[in-house]
Scaffold this active site. Structure first.
Site, short mmCIF file in Angstrom:
data_model
loop_
_atom_site.label_atom_id
_atom_site.label_comp_id
_atom_site.label_asym_id
_atom_site.label_seq_id
_atom_site.Cartn_x
_atom_site.Cartn_y
_atom_site.Cartn_z
N GLU A 176 -27.82 -80.38 -42.20
CA GLU A 176 -26.38 -80.36 -42.45
C GLU A 176 -26.12 -80.12 -43.94
O GLU A 176 -27.03 -80.25 -44.77
CB GLU A 176 -25.78 -81.71 -42.03
CG GLU A 176 -26.01 -82.08 -40.56
CD GLU A 176 -25.17 -81.25 -39.59
OE1 GLU A 176 -24.70 -80.15 -39.93
OE2 GLU A 176 -25.01 -81.72 -38.44
N ASP A 202 -35.47 -78.55 -33.44
CA ASP A 202 -34.90 -79.89 -33.60
C ASP A 202 -34.79 -80.62 -32.26
O ASP A 202 -34.99 -80.01 -31.20
CB ASP A 202 -33.52 -79.83 -34.29
CG ASP A 202 -32.69 -78.62 -33.85
OD1 ASP A 202 -32.92 -78.12 -32.73
OD2 ASP A 202 -31.81 -78.18 -34.60
N HIS A 247 -24.95 -75.10 -41.07
CA HIS A 247 -26.28 -75.70 -40.90
C HIS A 247 -27.25 -74.73 -40.22
O HIS A 247 -26.84 -73.87 -39.45
CB HIS A 247 -26.23 -77.06 -40.17
CG HIS A 247 -25.88 -77.01 -38.71
ND1 HIS A 247 -25.12 -77.98 -38.09
CD2 HIS A 247 -26.19 -76.13 -37.73
CE1 HIS A 247 -25.00 -77.71 -36.81
NE2 HIS A 247 -25.64 -76.59 -36.56
N ASN A 297 -20.52 -75.16 -39.80
CA ASN A 297 -20.54 -75.73 -41.16
C ASN A 297 -21.69 -75.17 -41.98
O ASN A 297 -21.98 -75.67 -43.07
CB ASN A 297 -20.60 -77.27 -41.10
CG ASN A 297 -21.90 -77.77 -40.50
OD1 ASN A 297 -22.77 -77.00 -40.12
ND2 ASN A 297 -22.05 -79.09 -40.42
C1 F6R Z 1 -30.15 -75.62 -32.46
C2 F6R Z 1 -29.90 -75.56 -33.88
C3 F6R Z 1 -28.54 -75.38 -34.43
C4 F6R Z 1 -27.71 -74.33 -33.70
C5 F6R Z 1 -26.31 -74.29 -34.26
C6 F6R Z 1 -25.44 -73.28 -33.53
O1 F6R Z 1 -31.54 -75.81 -32.21
O2 F6R Z 1 -30.82 -75.70 -34.60
O3 F6R Z 1 -28.64 -75.01 -35.79
O4 F6R Z 1 -28.34 -73.08 -33.82
O5 F6R Z 1 -25.73 -75.56 -34.16
O6 F6R Z 1 -25.22 -73.75 -32.24
P1 F6R Z 1 -24.56 -72.81 -31.14
O7 F6R Z 1 -25.51 -71.69 -30.92
O8 F6R Z 1 -24.42 -73.66 -29.93
O9 F6R Z 1 -23.28 -72.34 -31.71
#
Ligand code: F6R
Length: 261
Positions: A144, A68, A139, A137
């Site tokens: 989301e 992303d 995702h 959450n």
């Molecule tokens: C990042 C991504 C997100 C993260 C998620 C967890 O490329 O796709 O899904 O993996 O937000 O983020 P952290 O690892 O910072 O807790």
């Protein structure tokens, strides 16, 4: 069901994941690796960089696709995922920058850029191993809650809770972009192997929902249950709400180490 490996620490899980990916690169020098950003995979990338150096692996043929990107950050912003991937993946792993792809969050037409990204993944032959983190959450990527489980790479709006969680990377919370381009859940599910990392108690509810809850767009991570080859690597804190934790531990203890994931 996903294979769940519960480790004593995030470091142990990251080293296991790095060992697996290093062996995959040795066996398949043109491996297509799906890479995540955020805090979770940082240790994994450091371990993998060390393994590549120690084993003298040639990574010049490895291709990488990020999950992303934020829409609209300036080109030189250090928290654009293009910059984060360059810093944490491309340079430390010795990848050819021409082989590393991040959705184009600055494209004049981000919708066309999203569609082009799916085509680029297809042209590379699809993702062999997809590294995933999970949001509090639930995702995956920036899909989301409410995202279609069949979705393709597209422009999305970040949830307020995700913008809050990611504010730690920005000087001012108001600087966190509102939109992103993310691989869809359908896109992610096409990767041949999903390797999901989850560390810390604040991921335990999302992880339990993803692994053991009903498959639902309300918890996008639960889409991993629809995939035939998933490995979840979780530390004790993230695993604390898994009701089948003992069964996962027994299964892992019985597995010959050489077999890998
Ligand atoms: C990042 C991504 C997100 C993260 C998620 C967890 O490329 O796709 O899904 O993996 O937000 O983020 P952290 O690892 O910072 O807790």
């Amino acid at each position: 069901m996903a294979e769940v490996v519960i480790t004593r620490s995030a470091d142990e899980a990251s080293a296991l994941a790095a060992d697996h990916v290093a062996r995959a690169i040795a066996a398949q020098p043109r491996l297509v690796l799906g890479v995540a950003t955020g805090s979770t995979p940082e240790r994994f990338y450091r371990h993998l960089a060390r393994r590549i150096a120690e084993d003298g692996l040639d990574t010049s043929g490895v291709r990488a696709f990020a999950l992303d990107e934020y829409v609209g950050l300036p080109a030189d912003h250090p928290e654009s995922y293009a910059a984060v991937i360059e810093r944490t993946v491309t340079t430390p792993l010795g990848l050819d920058p021409a082989h590393v792809h991040v959705p184009d969050g600055r494209a004049a037409d981000p919708f066309a850029a999203a569609a082009a990204y799916d085509r680029a993944i297809d042209e590379a032959g699809g993702v062999d191993i997809q590294i995933l983190g999970i949001g509090r959450n639930g995702h995956i990527g920036f899909n989301e809650p409410g995202s279609s489980l069949g979705s393709r790479t597209r422009v999305k709006t970040l949830a307020a809770s995700t913008r809050e969680a990611n504010a730690r990377f920005f000087a001012d919370p108001a600087d966190v972009p509102v939109h992103c381009i993310t691989q869809g859940i359908g896109t992610i599910r096409e990767a041949r192997h999903l390797l999901l990392l989850a560390f810390g108690a604040d991921k335990s509810t999302a992880l339990a929902g993803a692994v053991e809850g009903p498959v639902s767009a309300s918890l996008p991570g639960s889409a991993i249950q629809l995939h035939a080859h998933v490995t979840v690597l979780a530390d004790e804190d993230a695993a604390q709400q898994l009701t089948l934790a003992d069964a996962y531990r027994e299964a892992w203890a019985l597995k010959p180490a050489a077999q890998g994931f």
